[in-house]
Write a protein that holds these residues in place. Sequence first.
Motif, PDB file in Angstrom:
ATOM      1  N   UNK A   1       0.818  -1.218   0.000  1.00  0.00           N
ATOM      2  CA  UNK A   1       0.000   0.000   0.000  1.00  0.00           C
ATOM      3  C   UNK A   1       0.848   1.263   0.000  1.00  0.00           C
ATOM      4  N   UNK A   2       1.899   1.225   0.805  1.00  0.00           N
ATOM      5  CA  UNK A   2       2.676   2.453   1.008  1.00  0.00           C
ATOM      6  C   UNK A   2       3.799   2.600  -0.013  1.00  0.00           C
ATOM      7  N   UNK A   3       4.199   1.505  -0.634  1.00  0.00           N
ATOM      8  CA  UNK A   3       5.317   1.562  -1.570  1.00  0.00           C
ATOM      9  C   UNK A   3       6.659   1.756  -0.894  1.00  0.00           C
ATOM     10  N   UNK A   4       6.720   1.512   0.418  1.00  0.00           N
ATOM     11  CA  UNK A   4       7.957   1.746   1.187  1.00  0.00           C
ATOM     12  C   UNK A   4       8.530   0.434   1.710  1.00  0.00           C
TER      13      UNK A   4
ATOM     14  N   UNK B   1       5.568   3.404 -11.631  1.00  0.00           N
ATOM     15  CA  UNK B   1       5.122   4.214 -10.488  1.00  0.00           C
ATOM     16  C   UNK B   1       4.209   3.468  -9.529  1.00  0.00           C
ATOM     17  N   UNK B   2       3.858   2.220  -9.820  1.00  0.00           N
ATOM     18  CA  UNK B   2       2.906   1.513  -8.961  1.00  0.00           C
ATOM     19  C   UNK B   2       3.504   0.259  -8.360  1.00  0.00           C
TER      20      UNK B   2
ATOM     21  N   UNK C   1      11.352   8.843   0.648  1.00  0.00           N
ATOM     22  CA  UNK C   1      11.211   7.447   0.228  1.00  0.00           C
ATOM     23  C   UNK C   1      12.488   6.690   0.582  1.00  0.00           C
TER      24      UNK C   1
ATOM     25  N   UNK D   1      -4.666   4.113   4.735  1.00  0.00           N
ATOM     26  CA  UNK D   1      -4.266   2.813   4.173  1.00  0.00           C
ATOM     27  C   UNK D   1      -5.084   1.710   4.825  1.00  0.00           C
TER      28      UNK D   1
ATOM     29  N   UNK E   1       4.638   8.532   4.696  1.00  0.00           N
ATOM     30  CA  UNK E   1       4.136   7.963   3.447  1.00  0.00           C
ATOM     31  C   UNK E   1       4.451   8.916   2.312  1.00  0.00           C
TER      32      UNK E   1
ATOM     33  N   UNK F   1       4.140   7.812  -5.492  1.00  0.00           N
ATOM     34  CA  UNK F   1       5.037   7.903  -6.654  1.00  0.00           C
ATOM     35  C   UNK F   1       4.301   8.449  -7.873  1.00  0.00           C
TER      36      UNK F   1
ATOM     37  N   UNK G   1       8.102  -2.250  -7.673  1.00  0.00           N
ATOM     38  CA  UNK G   1       7.416  -1.114  -8.298  1.00  0.00           C
ATOM     39  C   UNK G   1       7.603  -1.131  -9.810  1.00  0.00           C
TER      40      UNK G   1
END
Lengths: 214, 282
Positions: A84-87, A124-125, B181, B121, B151, B154, A121
């Motif tokens: 969800x967070x991409x982290x 971008x997703x 990030x 989230x 958070x 992108x 990723x």
Amino acid sequence: MTDDLSPLSALSFAVLDAEEEHRTLLHSVVLVARAIFESEASSIFLLDSLTSELVFEAVAGNGEDFLVGSRFPASKGIAGWVLDSGQPLVIENVADDPRFARDVAESTKYVPSTLMATPVICDEEPIGVLEVLDPGPSQRSALTQLELLSLFGLQAAAALRLIQRSRAARSRLIMADGEFAELVEVVRMLEGLDGERRQAGLRLFGSMRTLLTS
Amino acid sequence: MTSESDRASQFARPPLTWNSAGRDYAAMTVPAGWPAAVSPDAAWGNATGAGVRVCIVDSGVEDGHPRVGQVQASYAVEEDDDGNCTVAKVPAEDMSGHGTACASIVRSLAPDCEIHSVRVLGHGLSGSGEALLAGLKWAIEQRFDVVNLSLSTTRRKFVDNLRALTDDAYFGKTVLVASAHNLPIESFPWRFSSVISVGSHDTGDPGQFFYNPSPPVEFFAHGTDVEVGWLAGGIRRATGNSFATPHIAGYCALILSKHPDLTAFQVKNLLYLTAANVRGAQ
């Protein structure tokens, strides 16, 4: 990100039929990640956006024999947050959480102490998650471990993208009521021929093109 | 007590100014009142965070967690079938543990601050950016003193809206502390100058933060092997910029507790002057 492939792209991917090679590539990512981090296991999950589940696509180490293909809700746990967070994250003392331990033990039969996870990723997703369970003692700090893990995430992204495109190509051919699947089969047969029959087949194609463009 | 809807209705962007023509310069005097030597003690000595409202925009915060204590109020972004986002009051819960971790770090530094939560989230939210934008907009309209955002998104299509929002926060006296990030990729809003952006240092000292002379990441704070609260009253050790960010948010809460009238610009300035590698004004 779109998998709205043109018929030509779909045909190319379908003719290539490289799912096995792509799976080997994906598996090699987790094999190397596991070796570099001296970990108990490494896994790659792909998001199934239709069911909102994460699916085990490649596993090295614990669970390698039975986990590929199994799935769990994408909204749950650390992998869910990473998606969800991409982290990326490194979390220790994971097994201390009884809820986590029970959930994971039920699905994977292995409860790690330390869990490293990075998003995979593409365009971008986040499309998946790469995890490393219980890395061995390292001279690297947790920060540099995260950086290294993210490099494996880039490799995983490339491999997962190829697999996604292959699958999208196949479903594109099916959705086209099989009209292009016939063509793929003819091309495959042609590849298996040699000598006079192959030449005859190619001449037939040439004639078809002349007919269609005239 | 001012309600959320009152705050939202009162929220208005400040009038634009292009020059000082016609202004009464005496009326423009700013009571800085800073001591000659800016030290951590001058910036936040004896402060507890009392009177400061901190909002954690994340996965929710577990109310009553031993490392968090009371969560003043919990809200969540809800998405309808058409993707429209609204913010609603919800029971305090955390789906992943991440928001609780952030809140526990803020609490460890500012024990008497108010902790509020906006969940953007989990619970089927796609994490696509729309929910993040809606939750952040709501938090800024509520005029929280400090917003912790561990958070980012992108997706470039959100950049313009995010930039406008963070500018609103900056000029509206909401200090927005945003996590850089962890991957070497472009994401937002931490890249904007109107936020206080945070990355991790690995000295292991939670009481130390550094100013980065080569921004856009402006500050480095404790982000490796951080002991944090997690789900079900649990405790874990965690690494990532997500956990460095609430350290700076905690210091912002302390500073605003001691100097309630400071603007976001002034808070950032105090952080700069008290950073471990600056301290030049002492």
